[in-house]
Design an enzyme around this catalytic site. Sequence first.
Site, PDB file in Angstrom:
ATOM      1  N   ASN A   1      -1.871   6.894  -2.273  1.00 62.56           N
ATOM      2  CA  ASN A   1      -3.134   6.679  -1.577  1.00 62.56           C
ATOM      3  C   ASN A   1      -3.897   5.492  -2.166  1.00 62.56           C
ATOM      4  OD1 ASN A   1      -5.125   7.189   0.353  1.00 62.56           O
ATOM      5  ND2 ASN A   1      -6.258   8.587  -0.982  1.00 62.56           N
ATOM      6  N   THR A   2      -3.178   4.452  -2.548  1.00 59.16           N
ATOM      7  CA  THR A   2      -3.831   3.277  -3.120  1.00 59.16           C
ATOM      8  C   THR A   2      -2.947   2.060  -2.944  1.00 59.16           C
ATOM      9  OG1 THR A   2      -5.003   2.448  -5.075  1.00 59.16           O
ATOM     10  CG2 THR A   2      -2.862   3.463  -5.440  1.00 59.16           C
TER      11      THR A   2
ATOM     12  N   HIS B   1       0.862  -1.182   0.000  1.00 56.64           N
ATOM     13  CA  HIS B   1       0.000   0.000   0.000  1.00 56.64           C
ATOM     14  C   HIS B   1       0.896   1.229   0.000  1.00 56.64           C
ATOM     15  CE1 HIS B   1      -3.605   2.444   0.813  1.00 56.64           C
ATOM     16  NE2 HIS B   1      -2.762   3.210   1.494  1.00 56.64           N
ATOM     17  N   CYS B   2       0.733   2.076  -1.006  1.00 54.16           N
ATOM     18  CA  CYS B   2       1.595   3.254  -1.166  1.00 54.16           C
ATOM     19  C   CYS B   2       0.881   4.490  -0.640  1.00 54.16           C
ATOM     20  CB  CYS B   2       1.966   3.437  -2.638  1.00 54.16           C
ATOM     21  SG  CYS B   2       3.084   4.832  -2.925  1.00 54.16           S
ATOM     22  N   MET B   3       1.419   5.097   0.404  1.00 59.15           N
ATOM     23  CA  MET B   3       0.826   6.298   0.974  1.00 59.15           C
ATOM     24  C   MET B   3       1.001   7.497   0.047  1.00 59.15           C
ATOM     25  SD  MET B   3      -0.558   5.379   3.766  1.00 59.15           S
ATOM     26  CE  MET B   3      -0.866   6.961   4.552  1.00 59.15           C
TER      27      MET B   3
END
Length: 345
Positions: free
Chosen positions: A171-172, A166-168
């Site tokens: 945001n996905t 999950h990549c902050m």
Amino acid sequence: MSHSLLPDPISSPKGCCARPHGKIAPTHAGGQSEPVTPVRYGSRNGWTLPPTKKQLAVWMHYVYFAVVTFGIYIPLLPSPWNLVSYSVVGGVFYLHLVAYVATVSVDAAHPNVRANNYNSPLPNIHRSQREFIFKDEFCTVCEAEVGPKAKHCWACNKCVMDFDHHCMWLNTCIGRRNYWFFFVMVSSGVILLLLVVVIVLFVFIEHYINPAMLRTAPQLQNVKSSAWFIFLPLAAVEVNTVWLLVLAGFTVLLGLNSLVRMTLLLSFHINLLRKNISTYDYILREREAERDAEAALKEPSPDVDESRNSMSHAEATGSYCTTSGLPWDTCLPSPPQVFHVIRNT
């Protein structure tokens, strides 16, 4: 501390994970329930509101580098290099932007999860219960069969097919459906940042060596040497030399910082592809290695001599190298710091 089910008047046999109101809350010995976190909706993609602070920072970087590169420094290049730079940098920027939009827009959820109604809320499960949500490859939160390689992301609150991370910053979640868009985005980002740094650095250096080379635009022919124009040729705005050089220096430093981080991220994923593993697999292996290291320190081998058992403080805390025969925590590989992974437990 025990956990009790807070029943819904129209609950289904699935109990705590039934939509839309089922949930689990811890209870104290006296039977008093702790406040229950309200149910959440599953996140479809990176455009789901609200955006994260890191996502807003990415958008600001896009706007800044686009304005500075195409509006200020490429127009100062002598012909035909300005036209070549417009074409090359513009092409890479377009590729990067398309890959970014595709990565953020694609719903990485498992097909069976996407078939469910995203307009219905999903239950928030207490952290101590999360390891029990899967049964025979069935996610009781998403109420779908998701297969062995899917993982429930607690940030997006959905099961992702072939979960990577999950990549902050986006945001996905990154999974099978958008991983290659993500890889192209990172690869083109490295090339784009390299081109931007080279162009701005060239203008900065050439200003001291041969400033006349940067003054080929008609608007710069009949003005004093300390005057420069930006946003050429459509909307020329006059600025002084100090402003131009300070902005160039800041852009180079910001570009180099981003370039180093993106290069580390790209090399990390190239290494993952070479090993045919995901980021999540890597994290699991790292955790397993850390547990093995802790076990080795707590339970020394019986065939080790007495002097070996008398570990120094440095050895007991793990601050020694692998040449000593025992693990060193800092020797364990770790992903680059730019790669923000939510380590769900």
